[in-house]
Design a protein around this motif. Sequence first.
Motif, PDB file in Angstrom:
ATOM      1  N   MET A   1       0.838  -1.197   0.000  1.00 40.87           N
ATOM      2  CA  MET A   1       0.000   0.000   0.000  1.00 40.87           C
ATOM      3  C   MET A   1       0.877   1.253   0.000  1.00 40.87           C
ATOM      4  SD  MET A   1      -2.661   1.371   2.925  1.00 40.87           S
ATOM      5  CE  MET A   1      -3.461  -0.230   3.102  1.00 40.87           C
ATOM      6  N   SER A   2       0.603   2.182  -0.892  1.00 39.63           N
ATOM      7  CA  SER A   2       1.352   3.429  -0.961  1.00 39.63           C
ATOM      8  C   SER A   2       0.902   4.365   0.156  1.00 39.63           C
ATOM      9  CB  SER A   2       1.134   4.101  -2.313  1.00 39.63           C
ATOM     10  OG  SER A   2      -0.217   4.533  -2.434  1.00 39.63           O
ATOM     11  N   LEU A   3       1.705   5.414   0.400  1.00 41.58           N
ATOM     12  CA  LEU A   3       1.297   6.410   1.384  1.00 41.58           C
ATOM     13  C   LEU A   3       0.007   7.103   0.942  1.00 41.58           C
ATOM     14  CD1 LEU A   3       4.729   8.022   2.342  1.00 41.58           C
ATOM     15  CD2 LEU A   3       3.273   6.572   3.776  1.00 41.58           C
ATOM     16  N   THR A   4      -0.131   7.348  -0.352  1.00 47.60           N
ATOM     17  CA  THR A   4      -1.346   7.975  -0.866  1.00 47.60           C
ATOM     18  C   THR A   4      -2.570   7.133  -0.547  1.00 47.60           C
ATOM     19  OG1 THR A   4      -0.100   9.022  -2.666  1.00 47.60           O
ATOM     20  CG2 THR A   4      -2.487   8.855  -2.932  1.00 47.60           C
ATOM     21  N   ALA A   5      -2.465   5.828  -0.742  1.00 54.14           N
ATOM     22  CA  ALA A   5      -3.583   4.932  -0.444  1.00 54.14           C
ATOM     23  C   ALA A   5      -3.860   4.891   1.058  1.00 54.14           C
ATOM     24  CB  ALA A   5      -3.286   3.534  -0.972  1.00 54.14           C
ATOM     25  N   LEU A   6      -2.802   4.946   1.855  1.00 55.75           N
ATOM     26  CA  LEU A   6      -2.973   4.963   3.306  1.00 55.75           C
ATOM     27  C   LEU A   6      -3.716   6.227   3.739  1.00 55.75           C
ATOM     28  CD1 LEU A   6      -2.365   3.839   6.146  1.00 55.75           C
ATOM     29  CD2 LEU A   6      -0.178   5.050   6.051  1.00 55.75           C
ATOM     30  N   TYR A   7      -3.330   7.369   3.189  1.00 57.31           N
ATOM     31  CA  TYR A   7      -3.999   8.624   3.542  1.00 57.31           C
ATOM     32  C   TYR A   7      -5.468   8.591   3.135  1.00 57.31           C
ATOM     33  CZ  TYR A   7       0.829  10.361   3.971  1.00 57.31           C
ATOM     34  OH  TYR A   7       2.140  10.539   4.321  1.00 57.31           O
ATOM     35  N   GLN A   8      -5.759   8.017   1.978  1.00 57.23           N
ATOM     36  CA  GLN A   8      -7.148   7.923   1.525  1.00 57.23           C
ATOM     37  C   GLN A   8      -7.961   7.052   2.482  1.00 57.23           C
ATOM     38  OE1 GLN A   8      -8.540   9.646  -1.227  1.00 57.23           O
ATOM     39  NE2 GLN A   8     -10.334   9.014  -0.048  1.00 57.23           N
ATOM     40  N   GLN A   9      -7.337   5.977   2.961  1.00 52.13           N
ATOM     41  CA  GLN A   9      -8.012   5.101   3.909  1.00 52.13           C
ATOM     42  C   GLN A   9      -8.336   5.861   5.200  1.00 52.13           C
ATOM     43  OE1 GLN A   9      -7.232   0.788   6.157  1.00 52.13           O
ATOM     44  NE2 GLN A   9      -5.719   1.593   4.744  1.00 52.13           N
ATOM     45  N   ILE A  10      -7.412   6.724   5.642  1.00 52.10           N
ATOM     46  CA  ILE A  10      -7.632   7.512   6.851  1.00 52.10           C
ATOM     47  C   ILE A  10      -8.803   8.472   6.657  1.00 52.10           C
ATOM     48  CG2 ILE A  10      -6.597   9.311   8.309  1.00 52.10           C
ATOM     49  CD1 ILE A  10      -3.891   7.893   7.846  1.00 52.10           C
ATOM     50  N   GLU A  11      -8.938   9.038   5.466  1.00 52.55           N
ATOM     51  CA  GLU A  11     -10.044   9.952   5.181  1.00 52.55           C
ATOM     52  C   GLU A  11     -11.383   9.221   5.103  1.00 52.55           C
ATOM     53  OE1 GLU A  11      -9.181  12.290   1.721  1.00 52.55           O
ATOM     54  OE2 GLU A  11      -7.162  12.796   2.417  1.00 52.55           O
ATOM     55  N   ASP A  12     -11.340   7.953   4.703  1.00 56.99           N
ATOM     56  CA  ASP A  12     -12.575   7.209   4.477  1.00 56.99           C
ATOM     57  C   ASP A  12     -13.080   6.477   5.709  1.00 56.99           C
ATOM     58  OD1 ASP A  12     -12.457   8.036   1.859  1.00 56.99           O
ATOM     59  OD2 ASP A  12     -11.592   6.172   1.107  1.00 56.99           O
ATOM     60  N   SER A  13     -12.186   6.179   6.664  1.00 58.61           N
ATOM     61  CA  SER A  13     -12.582   5.341   7.795  1.00 58.61           C
ATOM     62  C   SER A  13     -11.748   5.667   9.026  1.00 58.61           C
ATOM     63  CB  SER A  13     -12.406   3.857   7.423  1.00 58.61           C
ATOM     64  OG  SER A  13     -12.649   3.012   8.535  1.00 58.61           O
ATOM     65  N   ASP A  14     -12.324   5.414  10.201  1.00 58.95           N
ATOM     66  CA  ASP A  14     -11.572   5.578  11.443  1.00 58.95           C
ATOM     67  C   ASP A  14     -10.656   4.386  11.714  1.00 58.95           C
ATOM     68  OD1 ASP A  14     -12.766   8.004  11.936  1.00 58.95           O
ATOM     69  OD2 ASP A  14     -14.332   7.177  13.225  1.00 58.95           O
ATOM     70  N   CYS A  15     -10.992   3.230  11.147  1.00 63.08           N
ATOM     71  CA  CYS A  15     -10.197   2.019  11.348  1.00 63.08           C
ATOM     72  C   CYS A  15      -9.271   1.816  10.154  1.00 63.08           C
ATOM     73  CB  CYS A  15     -11.117   0.806  11.524  1.00 63.08           C
ATOM     74  SG  CYS A  15     -12.109   0.888  13.041  1.00 63.08           S
ATOM     75  N   ILE A  16      -7.977   1.668  10.436  1.00 62.61           N
ATOM     76  CA  ILE A  16      -6.957   1.694   9.404  1.00 62.61           C
ATOM     77  C   ILE A  16      -6.135   0.407   9.442  1.00 62.61           C
ATOM     78  CG2 ILE A  16      -5.052   3.029   8.430  1.00 62.61           C
ATOM     79  CD1 ILE A  16      -7.734   4.564   8.798  1.00 62.61           C
ATOM     80  N   ASP A  17      -5.871  -0.147   8.269  1.00 64.12           N
ATOM     81  CA  ASP A  17      -4.954  -1.280   8.141  1.00 64.12           C
ATOM     82  C   ASP A  17      -3.557  -0.751   7.845  1.00 64.12           C
ATOM     83  OD1 ASP A  17      -6.930  -3.342   8.440  1.00 64.12           O
ATOM     84  OD2 ASP A  17      -7.615  -2.860   6.416  1.00 64.12           O
ATOM     85  N   ILE A  18      -2.605  -1.003   8.732  1.00 63.91           N
ATOM     86  CA  ILE A  18      -1.245  -0.507   8.549  1.00 63.91           C
ATOM     87  C   ILE A  18      -0.568  -1.301   7.428  1.00 63.91           C
ATOM     88  CG2 ILE A  18       1.015  -0.239   9.639  1.00 63.91           C
ATOM     89  CD1 ILE A  18      -0.386   0.178  12.268  1.00 63.91           C
ATOM     90  N   PRO A  19       0.055  -0.626   6.484  1.00 60.03           N
ATOM     91  CA  PRO A  19       0.716  -1.336   5.382  1.00 60.03           C
ATOM     92  C   PRO A  19       1.965  -2.059   5.842  1.00 60.03           C
ATOM     93  CG  PRO A  19       1.184   1.010   5.261  1.00 60.03           C
ATOM     94  CD  PRO A  19       0.167   0.843   6.347  1.00 60.03           C
ATOM     95  N   GLU A  20       2.347  -3.088   5.106  1.00 64.29           N
ATOM     96  CA  GLU A  20       3.583  -3.808   5.396  1.00 64.29           C
ATOM     97  C   GLU A  20       4.786  -3.009   4.897  1.00 64.29           C
ATOM     98  OE1 GLU A  20       3.299  -7.702   3.746  1.00 64.29           O
ATOM     99  OE2 GLU A  20       1.756  -8.379   5.163  1.00 64.29           O
ATOM    100  N   GLY A  21       5.960  -3.376   5.400  1.00 62.79           N
ATOM    101  CA  GLY A  21       7.200  -2.743   4.964  1.00 62.79           C
ATOM    102  C   GLY A  21       7.684  -1.635   5.872  1.00 62.79           C
ATOM    103  N   TRP A  22       6.993  -1.403   7.019  1.00 66.26           N
ATOM    104  CA  TRP A  22       7.331  -0.284   7.890  1.00 66.26           C
ATOM    105  C   TRP A  22       7.687  -0.727   9.310  1.00 66.26           C
ATOM    106  CZ3 TRP A  22       7.812   4.675   6.110  1.00 66.26           C
ATOM    107  CH2 TRP A  22       7.270   4.958   4.849  1.00 66.26           C
TER     108      TRP A  22
END
Length: 264
Positions: A1-22
């Motif tokens: 998941m890219s940072l852009t996709a992560l940010y979009q997920q944060i805007e869309d929902s309160d519950c977030i799936d943390i991406p791998e690789g970090w």
Amino acid sequence: MSLTALYQQIEDSDCIDIPEGWLQGRTIYGGLVAAMLMHKAVSAVNDATKRLLSVSVTFAGPVQLDQVKLTAEILREGKSVTTVEVRLWQQGAVQSILLASFGALRASSILVHQERPAPDYPPVESLKIAQHHPLAPECFKQMQMAWAEGQYPCTGAPRPDFGGWFRFDPNLHENREMNVADLMAAFDMWPPGVLPMYQTMAPASSLTWHLTYVHPLQNQLQDWFKYKVFTDYAGDGYSTEYAHLWDAAGRLIAISRQTVTVFA
């Protein structure tokens, strides 16, 4: 998941799936946690006339590679300044807290330019990009880092501190306009200033982090930045340090101060 996709997920929902690789050891890299909190804060403020002034993050507990919940509360919304608190929850407990102030530009007769100038490092093309050590945290792969002064971590150096160039790895991150959440993810990637003094590989982690945002970003995600850290004091298992970040044009972007837990 890219940072852009992560940010979009944060805007869309309160519950977030943390991406791998970090991962940073067995927990999630603090810079990514701070980036998530910051994007939630920006979304909660939702006012393009107010830019980030300062932010404090407390890493209360370890964040695992699992789903998290982000909650935001506007503590006060004034004419000039809005203050927001964001909390990251995991398994019913608060693991990280961000407190940030956003402000609109105001007329003032006071003008001071005494910011620390950018160090005169050799061009990044003439330096060696640090290779990922097998025992180094996974999250380091997200960035390209080139030491320009000081020693590498865990080399038994007699003194702390270092500086150099860094950027998001273009092989992993698409180029686009950089935002303040990206700044949080990038700025914390450098290891604590005392790590060159370590004799062997051992952990260290940020406990508190305060960042003052000086000149607004005018950069792309793949642009190079300069970094320099100075350790004020270390003892009894903790250290305190401050760091500066400049863009390639020498503009001071942000100043950081951290309390670090030291396990060596």
